[in-house]
Write an enzyme that holds these catalytic residues in place. Structure first.
Site, short mmCIF file in Angstrom:
data_model
loop_
_atom_site.label_atom_id
_atom_site.label_comp_id
_atom_site.label_asym_id
_atom_site.label_seq_id
_atom_site.Cartn_x
_atom_site.Cartn_y
_atom_site.Cartn_z
CG HIS A 300 -1.99 -1.04 1.17
ND1 HIS A 300 -2.33 -1.81 2.26
CD2 HIS A 300 -2.80 -1.43 0.16
CE1 HIS A 300 -3.30 -2.63 1.91
NE2 HIS A 300 -3.60 -2.43 0.65
CE1 TYR A 473 7.38 2.44 6.49
CE2 TYR A 473 5.74 2.91 8.18
CZ TYR A 473 6.84 3.30 7.43
OH TYR A 473 7.37 4.55 7.61
CG HIS A 474 0.25 -2.31 4.90
ND1 HIS A 474 -0.89 -1.55 4.70
CD2 HIS A 474 0.58 -2.15 6.19
CE1 HIS A 474 -1.22 -0.95 5.83
NE2 HIS A 474 -0.34 -1.30 6.75
N PRO A 475 4.02 -4.93 2.91
CG PRO A 475 6.17 -5.66 3.47
CD PRO A 475 5.15 -4.61 3.80
#
Length: 543
Positions: A300, A473-475
């Site tokens: 995101h 920080y949503h890998p």
């Protein structure tokens, strides 16, 4: 470095990574006293007090003592910039570093996973696992549990600018929604967070700490997994580095990779599991061809808008030393105030344009502003309105560049690389501005500081998106679940073509969820634990 090793110690299950998923697995699998569980964590203990203070992520992110400190490759989609990608290197993993926001995503996310052929991952099937882990401050209902270990609480901070933001969103046509994890996601309201009485509730605190009392669970810290051990097409253990020595452990039943969307594909590739051509390029012998390892990377990307205000914001409360002292005293005495702040206060889920059947963008509103939080807030009153696309169509990849597990992999997100993503980015900025133009928010806004009103045309707004965007920080997605050519695991999270190996973390998401990823990752681990237990019982009956 010592290369000779003693005979490997044997466990029924080996879990690689004591993060958001690994701590859950360790707890649930060790509930069975008949099995032995080894949990390996590359980082150390979660002793740092800033881990437990909610706003402490300002101190723990980008800190090599607690963060892997990954850095992406230069990305053309964001003007060639490289972004920092924090990932937890500590007990609790990223649940010990993250912004504490508790968001599950949309019903349709999980129904879409099931429609791709992943049985048991539709919303009705996963909802019980969200409820199982949850201890909801508001109590149990059709969508929430109150008996789980993970504390989910309302924010302990309210500020005028946040109230004005909510009212402006409603004035723009967005409905109010007190529970975006309930019957419907669409709307505006306050976030809930994974905290309890003013302290962070990481998975290490909620799941791991109680489980460590069991004699059948062994935790080894500062144990960096180097590779998986294979005998033919069966994974039989792991090799890990601890200090200056190489150790081995064998798994009688299964190895469970829970090292996250970066770590899990890296370990697979270093073990010779991945795309044969890529492995040959970096000097790794291919043990099992699986071209999807490291592909399908999704994240995101938030576009940050900063508005100066005539009313006080948190910038004014934390800017000066005496005020900082007052804030610290308030927290010490009452566990309230700015130190209890999650990464954002207000969330919005809405459509970027008319005609869509569900929200495709999310807002994170912060009652403060900063160029980089670790460098301090701006010297003026302001708030931040960040907006991201929920389901980006751009796809990136994770690839090792060396056979050495200590060398960080190449991370290429490929942000804003599709026409659809560019369109949503432009429309999202327009929605953010439309909210800012509504009363009672507009009357206290004195200037659009970032990106600035000079950005007006669609081309200029896209330029602003490329220049002023950051990861949230949503890998996810790099070991995707499915049955197509790029799938890495099946719908029971078993790695295709191998025995004794599963991946259990955010990397298995075939499509990223519509929101923050920590709660879904915990759910994935809860679901996986039940699958693992059921498969063991089935094997025992056959035997």
């Amino acid at each position: 470095m010592t290369t000779t090793t003693p005979p490997p110690e044997a466990f029924d299950y080996i879990i690689v990574g004591a993060g958001s998923a690994g701590c859950v697995l360790a707890n649930r699998l060790s509930e069975d006293p008949e099995v032995s569980v080894l949990l390996l964590e590359a980082g150390g203990s979660d002793w740092n007090p800033w881990i437990h203070v909610p706003v402490g992520y300002f101190k723990t992110m980008h800190n090599p003592a607690t963060d892997w400190c990954y850095l992406t490759d230069p990305d053309e989609g964001i003007d060639g910039r490289r972004l920092q990608w924090p990932r937890g290197k500590v007990l609790g993993g990223s649940s010990s570093l993250n912004g504490l926001l508790y968001i599950r995503g949309q019903r349709e996310d999980y129904d879409d996973w099931a429609q791709l052929g992943n049985d048991g991952w539709d919303y009705d099937s996963v909802l019980p696992y969200f409820k199982k882990s949850e201890c909801q401050e508001r109590g149990a209902d059709d969508y929430h549990g109150a008996d789980g270990p993970l504390k989910v609480s309302d924010l302990r901070l309210r500020r005028e600018i946040a109230e004005r933001f909510i009212e402006a969103a409603k004035a723009s046509g967005i409905p109010e929604n007190r529970d975006v994890n309930g019957a419907t996601q669409e709307g505006v309201g306050y976030f809930q967070q994974t905290s309890y009485k003013g302290f962070r509730c990481s998975t290490a605190k909620a799941f791991l700490r109680p489980a460590l009392k069991r004699s059948n669970l062994t935790l080894v810290k500062r144990a960096h997994c180097q590779r998986l051990l294979l005998e033919g097409k069966r994974v039989v253990g792991v090799e890990y580095r601890q200090g200056q020595s190489i150790q081995r452990a064998s798994a009688r039943l299964e190895v469970l990779l829970s090292s996250g969307a970066i770590g899990s594909p890296q370990i697979l590739q270093c073990s010779g599991i991945g795309d044969p051509d890529h492995l040959a390029e970096v000097g790794v012998d291919c043990r099992h061809a699986l071209p999807g390892v490291g592909e399908n990377l999704q994240d995101h990307l938030q576009i940050r808008l900063v508005f100066k205000t005539s009313c006080r914001t948190l910038n004014d409360e934390v800017r000066h030393p005496l005020r900082k002292l007052a804030v610290g005293t308030q927290y010490a005495l009452t566990r309230t105030g700015p130190l209890t702040l999650a990464a954002s206060q207000v969330c919005i889920f809405t459509q970027s344009r008319d005609g869509l059947d569900r929200p495709d963008i999310q807002f994170h509103m912060q009652p403060l502003s900063a160029d980089k939080p670790a460098e301090g807030v701006h010297p003026f009153s302001a708030f931040t309105s960040s907006v991201c696309q929920l389901r980006p169509t751009s796809r990136g990849r994770i690839r090792i560049t060396s056979a050495d597990p200590a060398v960080y992999p190449s991370i290429q997100p490929n942000y804003l690389s599709t026409e659809e993503d560019c369109r949503v980015a432009v429309d999202a900025i327009k929605v953010a501005r439309r909210i800012a133009e509504q009363a009672p928010l507009a009357e206290v806004i004195t200037d659009e500081y970032v990106p600035g009103r000079e950005y007006q045309s669609d081309e200029q707004l896209l330029e602003a998106a490329r220049r002023y965007s950051q990861t949230i920080y949503h890998p996810a997605g790099t070991c995707k679940m499915g049955h197509d050519d790029l799938a890495v695991v099946d719908d029971r999270l078993r790695v295709h073509g191998l025995e004794g190996l599963r991946v259990v973390d955010a990397s298995i998401m075939p499509i990223i969820v519509s929101g923050n990823t920590n709660a879904p990752t915990i759910m994935i681990a809860e679901r996986a634990a039940d699958m693992i237990k059921a498969d063991r019982r089935a094997q025992a009956r056959v035997a």
